[in-house]
Structures are given as C-alpha cells and as structure tokens.
Write a protein that holds these residues in place. Sequence first.
Motif, PDB file in Angstrom:
ATOM      1  N   GLN A  16      37.967  45.373  38.148  1.00  0.00           N
ATOM      2  CA  GLN A  16      37.495  45.063  36.746  1.00  0.00           C
ATOM      3  C   GLN A  16      36.230  44.270  36.630  1.00  0.00           C
ATOM      4  N   HIS A  17      35.246  45.037  35.953  1.00  0.00           N
ATOM      5  CA  HIS A  17      33.958  44.535  35.672  1.00  0.00           C
ATOM      6  C   HIS A  17      32.954  44.696  37.123  1.00  0.00           C
ATOM      7  N   LEU A  18      33.521  45.344  37.975  1.00  0.00           N
ATOM      8  CA  LEU A  18      32.608  45.616  39.057  1.00  0.00           C
ATOM      9  C   LEU A  18      32.541  47.103  39.582  1.00  0.00           C
ATOM     10  N   TYR A  19      31.424  47.498  39.582  1.00  0.00           N
ATOM     11  CA  TYR A  19      30.920  48.933  39.597  1.00  0.00           C
ATOM     12  C   TYR A  19      30.041  49.365  40.859  1.00  0.00           C
ATOM     13  N   ARG A  20      30.145  50.470  41.283  1.00  0.00           N
ATOM     14  CA  ARG A  20      29.147  51.116  42.437  1.00  0.00           C
ATOM     15  C   ARG A  20      28.654  52.393  42.081  1.00  0.00           C
TER      16      ARG A  20
END
Length: 182
Positions: A16-20
């Motif tokens: 959640q709210h962490l992307y790559r």
Amino acid sequence: MSAKYVPPANFAPVEQHLYRSAAPRPINFPFLKLLDIKTIIWLNVEDPSDELLDFIDAHDINLEHLGLLTKKVKPWDPISDKVVQEALTILMNIQIYPVLICCSMGRHRTGAVIGCLRKLQGWSFASLVDEYQRFTGIAGERSNVELLVENFSLVPLKQLLKIKANSNEPVPQWFDLHSDLE
C-alpha cells in the motif's frame, strides 16, 4: 481531449502506497501525479534526467538519491548492501509515503531492494526470487542479486523495527512487526 496516464516501465505496486518502476519519463508524469508520490528512492548511480528533476521540484517530491552512497561505481555494478539497508530504513518512515522506488530499468537494483524487503516480511526465498525474475524479462536474472538477497542480514533492520515498536513509532502496517524481532 482526455488525459492519458502511462505508468513507467516495469511499474507495479509493492505494498500500500509503495511502488516500483523504471526511471520515470515525461510521459509518465501525469500517472505519477495520480499516485500523489511524495518520495522517490533513486537507486541509479547517475543523476535523474533534468525533466524528472523539474517534475520533482514542481510537485514538492522528496528525492532520496541512494546511488550517491557508492563511490566509483559503474552503472552496471551490482547494488551494495549499504544502499539496500539505507533504502529499507527510509521505507520505515511512514511520513514519506506514497513512495516510488526506481532504477534505470526497474529490474536489478530495484529488485534487490524489493527482494530484501520481502525477506524482511518473511517471504520464502523461492517466492521472492520468482517476483524478482518476473521483472527481469528477457534480460534474465542476475545471480549476484539473488545472492545479495539470500545473504542480506536482517539483524540491523529487525533491531530498528524493535526500537520503533517499543517507542510506539508508527511504521507502514505491512512491515511484519509480529515476526521474530530478535
């Protein structure tokens, strides 16, 4: 005419709210605005493009340029334990989210950080390697990344999580605080 939203190459939500992703390009900026990115963890040795720096400045995004932690490194050299440790420590600060972790292609350096995060979360080695290899595409996996993840020491991070838990300092909920923090 409606706006077009194009994610960066190798984009994926991690938690959640962490992307790559790969390094964002101008065509990706409207998409990143939708995510309300507050922090970009930059793993490249090279500096971000001028366009990306302008976007970061215009939208008050914090840039954590971790590629600078390693001196005299060539862009194709593997990521260091020190850079991974710093990235994961930064990710423990709930106030910096939403976060995008990226490197030039969103494969190996980003994959190493995500792999070590998954290890910290208690994922099996086979599962985290499978996730890593899904992003390497035809470039194939790099055994040095898999070895880094396999040998990466979680002790300092677990100690930091324990300190944060004891002080009631909030961390993202997906950090496994119920695991063995010894």
